[in-house]
Design a protein around this motif. Structure first.
Motif, PDB file in Angstrom:
ATOM      1  N   LYS A   1      55.179  39.544  50.899  1.00  0.00           N
ATOM      2  CA  LYS A   1      56.536  38.699  51.116  1.00  0.00           C
ATOM      3  C   LYS A   1      56.319  37.357  50.768  1.00  0.00           C
ATOM      4  CE  LYS A   1      59.238  42.816  51.861  1.00  0.00           C
ATOM      5  NZ  LYS A   1      60.391  42.446  50.913  1.00  0.00           N
ATOM      6  N   GLU A   2      55.111  37.045  51.607  1.00  0.00           N
ATOM      7  CA  GLU A   2      54.994  36.232  51.634  1.00  0.00           C
ATOM      8  C   GLU A   2      54.290  35.057  50.126  1.00  0.00           C
ATOM      9  OE1 GLU A   2      56.102  33.993  54.038  1.00  0.00           O
ATOM     10  OE2 GLU A   2      56.717  35.549  54.797  1.00  0.00           O
ATOM     11  N   PRO A   3      54.278  33.882  49.987  1.00  0.00           N
ATOM     12  CA  PRO A   3      53.351  33.173  48.899  1.00  0.00           C
ATOM     13  C   PRO A   3      52.234  32.846  49.646  1.00  0.00           C
ATOM     14  CG  PRO A   3      54.735  31.197  50.351  1.00  0.00           C
ATOM     15  CD  PRO A   3      55.106  32.938  50.565  1.00  0.00           C
ATOM     16  N   PHE A   4      50.624  32.980  48.882  1.00  0.00           N
ATOM     17  CA  PHE A   4      49.414  32.040  48.995  1.00  0.00           C
ATOM     18  C   PHE A   4      48.798  31.005  48.696  1.00  0.00           C
ATOM     19  CE2 PHE A   4      49.934  37.256  47.466  1.00  0.00           C
ATOM     20  CZ  PHE A   4      49.521  37.974  48.810  1.00  0.00           C
ATOM     21  N   ASP A   5      48.065  30.990  49.805  1.00  0.00           N
ATOM     22  CA  ASP A   5      47.683  29.452  49.284  1.00  0.00           C
ATOM     23  C   ASP A   5      46.869  29.873  48.676  1.00  0.00           C
ATOM     24  OD1 ASP A   5      49.314  28.003  51.662  1.00  0.00           O
ATOM     25  OD2 ASP A   5      48.828  29.929  53.084  1.00  0.00           O
ATOM     26  N   LEU A   6      45.885  31.216  48.133  1.00  0.00           N
ATOM     27  CA  LEU A   6      44.534  30.880  47.643  1.00  0.00           C
ATOM     28  C   LEU A   6      44.402  32.502  46.502  1.00  0.00           C
ATOM     29  CD1 LEU A   6      41.623  30.087  46.191  1.00  0.00           C
ATOM     30  CD2 LEU A   6      40.788  30.760  48.435  1.00  0.00           C
ATOM     31  N   ILE A   7      44.802  32.456  45.401  1.00  0.00           N
ATOM     32  CA  ILE A   7      44.219  33.807  44.413  1.00  0.00           C
ATOM     33  C   ILE A   7      43.010  33.884  44.186  1.00  0.00           C
ATOM     34  CG2 ILE A   7      45.107  35.331  42.988  1.00  0.00           C
ATOM     35  CD1 ILE A   7      48.139  34.361  43.705  1.00  0.00           C
ATOM     36  N   HIS A   8      41.999  34.612  44.616  1.00  0.00           N
ATOM     37  CA  HIS A   8      41.040  34.892  44.187  1.00  0.00           C
ATOM     38  C   HIS A   8      40.450  35.825  43.339  1.00  0.00           C
ATOM     39  CE1 HIS A   8      36.487  36.234  45.256  1.00  0.00           C
ATOM     40  NE2 HIS A   8      36.265  34.544  44.307  1.00  0.00           N
ATOM     41  N   ILE A   9      40.115  35.814  42.109  1.00  0.00           N
ATOM     42  CA  ILE A   9      39.249  36.398  41.123  1.00  0.00           C
ATOM     43  C   ILE A   9      38.023  36.195  41.028  1.00  0.00           C
ATOM     44  CG2 ILE A   9      39.908  37.317  38.463  1.00  0.00           C
ATOM     45  CD1 ILE A   9      42.600  36.342  39.010  1.00  0.00           C
ATOM     46  N   ARG A  10      37.324  37.450  40.897  1.00  0.00           N
ATOM     47  CA  ARG A  10      35.557  37.612  40.252  1.00  0.00           C
ATOM     48  C   ARG A  10      35.524  38.554  40.293  1.00  0.00           C
ATOM     49  NH1 ARG A  10      32.347  36.326  45.491  1.00  0.00           N
ATOM     50  NH2 ARG A  10      31.938  37.877  45.736  1.00  0.00           N
ATOM     51  N   GLN A  11      34.762  38.032  39.128  1.00  0.00           N
ATOM     52  CA  GLN A  11      33.760  39.621  38.120  1.00  0.00           C
ATOM     53  C   GLN A  11      35.277  41.014  37.807  1.00  0.00           C
ATOM     54  OE1 GLN A  11      30.190  40.175  41.171  1.00  0.00           O
ATOM     55  NE2 GLN A  11      29.443  40.831  38.797  1.00  0.00           N
ATOM     56  N   LEU A  12      36.310  40.066  37.250  1.00  0.00           N
ATOM     57  CA  LEU A  12      36.944  41.495  36.036  1.00  0.00           C
ATOM     58  C   LEU A  12      37.486  41.328  34.987  1.00  0.00           C
ATOM     59  CD1 LEU A  12      40.811  41.061  38.913  1.00  0.00           C
ATOM     60  CD2 LEU A  12      38.377  42.348  38.613  1.00  0.00           C
ATOM     61  N   LEU A  13      35.553  40.824  34.369  1.00  0.00           N
ATOM     62  CA  LEU A  13      35.757  40.599  32.669  1.00  0.00           C
ATOM     63  C   LEU A  13      35.720  42.075  32.207  1.00  0.00           C
ATOM     64  CD1 LEU A  13      32.421  39.849  31.387  1.00  0.00           C
ATOM     65  CD2 LEU A  13      33.115  40.858  33.669  1.00  0.00           C
ATOM     66  N   GLY A  14      36.634  42.772  31.138  1.00  0.00           N
ATOM     67  CA  GLY A  14      37.102  43.882  30.928  1.00  0.00           C
ATOM     68  C   GLY A  14      37.765  44.612  31.462  1.00  0.00           C
ATOM     69  N   SER A  15      38.733  44.059  32.906  1.00  0.00           N
ATOM     70  CA  SER A  15      39.649  45.146  33.579  1.00  0.00           C
ATOM     71  C   SER A  15      41.060  44.903  32.890  1.00  0.00           C
ATOM     72  CB  SER A  15      39.549  44.116  35.487  1.00  0.00           C
ATOM     73  OG  SER A  15      38.993  44.528  35.752  1.00  0.00           O
ATOM     74  N   PHE A  16      41.324  44.095  32.096  1.00  0.00           N
ATOM     75  CA  PHE A  16      42.639  44.047  31.269  1.00  0.00           C
ATOM     76  C   PHE A  16      42.659  43.874  29.594  1.00  0.00           C
ATOM     77  CE2 PHE A  16      42.775  42.403  35.758  1.00  0.00           C
ATOM     78  CZ  PHE A  16      43.754  43.733  36.374  1.00  0.00           C
TER      79      PHE A  16
END
Length: 267
Positions: free
Chosen positions: A95-110
Motif C-alpha cells: 500500500k505504501e510507497p517506498f523511500d528506497l528499493i534495493h536490488i542486489r545479485q539478481l543477474l540472470g533472474s529475469f
C-alpha cells in the motif's frame, strides 16, 4: 540456481563482500541519500535476508520488507523487518510507497521484458523523492598484470556463462546494462560506482586483501549453484552432463586457489 544451505552461505558471503567494498562510506549498506527517517524500504531478492535485517536494525522506525521466491532460513528478525515470499513480477499489492528499493545479485533472474517491467513497478511504487539502488557483479574474471592465462578455465568462465544465459533468454550482463534500463523506466539523477573486486588475497592493500579472501569463499560456495543448471540445460555445443560440470568445477577451484593469478571482477 539451487536453493540450499550452501547457496545461502554464498549469499551471506556476497553480502559481506558488498559491505567491505564500502567500508569507507558512512553507510555501508547503500549509497542512496534517503535521509535519517525513511518510512518504507524494500529489498527485492532478499535471499537470506541479511541486508534487510541489517537495514532494519539501522532504521528501527522504518518498515523494511525483504521479498523473494523462497523463505529465508532465519528464525528471528527485528520487529520492523518483514520477510515475505512473493513474486515481484506479479502486480504489487503493498500500500505504501517506498523511500528506497534495493536490488542486489539478481543477474540472470529475469528476461529483458521482466527487467523492464520490474523497473517500471519500482518507478510506480517509489515515494516522490525515493531512490532505487542496484548492485550486480560482472561474471567475467579479469587481470591487469597478465597473470591470468588466456587459455585458463577462469579466463573463459564469464564468456561461457554469458553465452549459456543468452540461450536461456536471461542475460548475465546486467552489470553493464542496468543503468540504461533504469533510465529507460523514467528515473533521473542516476549515479554509478564501479568497483574492482579482487578474487583471492593477492592485493597489497589490507582491506582489499580481506575483500579478496571473502570473495574467494563467495565464489567457492556458489560455484555449483551457479553452474549446474545453466551448463546441464544450455551448455555448448550440447548440454553438459552432471559429471562434466563437476570436473569443470574442480579445475575452476584449482585456478581460484592459484596465488599467482591476480584476478578480479567488476561490480
Amino acid at each position: 540456481m539451487s536453493i540450499d544451505e550452501q547457496q545461502f552461505e554464498a549469499f551471506e558471503l556476497g553480502h559481506m563482500v558488498s559491505i567491505m567494498l564500502d567500508y569507507h562510506q558512512p553507510n555501508r549498506f547503500f549509497a542512496a541519500p534517503i535521509g535519517n527517517k525513511p518510512k518504507h524500504i524494500l529489498d527485492i531478492g532478499t535471499g537470506r535476508g541479511s541486508w534487510a535485517i541489517d537495514v532494519a536494525d539501522q532504521y528501527p522506525e522504518a518498515t523494511v520488507r525483504g521479498v523473494d521466491l523462497f523463505p529465508p532460513p532465519v528464525t528471528w528478525v527485528p520487529p520492523n523487518c518483514v520477510l515475505e515470499v512473493d513474486d515481484v513480477q506479479r502486480p504489487w499489492t503493498w500500500k505504501e510507497p517506498f523511500d528506497l528499493i534495493h536490488i542486489r545479485q539478481l543477474l540472470g533472474s529475469f528476461t529483458p521484458e521482466g527487467w523492464r517491467d520490474l523497473y517500471q513497478q519500482c518507478y510506480e511504487n517509489l515515494a516522490p523523492d525515493g531512490w532505487i539502488e542496484q548492485m550486480e557483479f560482472d561474471v567475467r574474471v579479469r587481470s591487469d598484470d597478465g597473470s591470468l592465462p588466456p587459455n585458463s578455465v577462469l579466463a573463459g568462465w564469464g564468456d561461457n556463462f554469458i553465452a549459456c544465459a543468452a540461450r536461456a533468454g536471461r542475460s548475465l550482463t546486467t552489470q553493464e546494462t542496468m543503468r540504461a534500463s533504469i533510465e529507460a523506466a523514467g528515473f533521473v539523477d542516476v549515479h554509478e560506482r564501479l568497483y574492482k573486486v579482487p578474487m583471492g588475497p593477492w592485493p597489497k592493500d589490507k582491506v582489499l586483501k580481506e575483500v579478496g579472501l571473502l570473495n574467494l569463499e563467495h565464489w567457492k560456495s556458489g560455484l555449483e549453484g551457479y553452474a549446474m543448471w545453466l551448463l546441464t540445460k544450455f551448455g555448448a555445443p550440447t548440454p553438459w552432463t552432471k559429471e562434466e560440470v563437476e570436473i569443470y568445477l574442480v579445475n575452476v577451484r584449482k585456478e581460484l586457489q592459484n596465488a599467482h593469478i591476480h584476478g578480479y571482477g567488476y561490480a
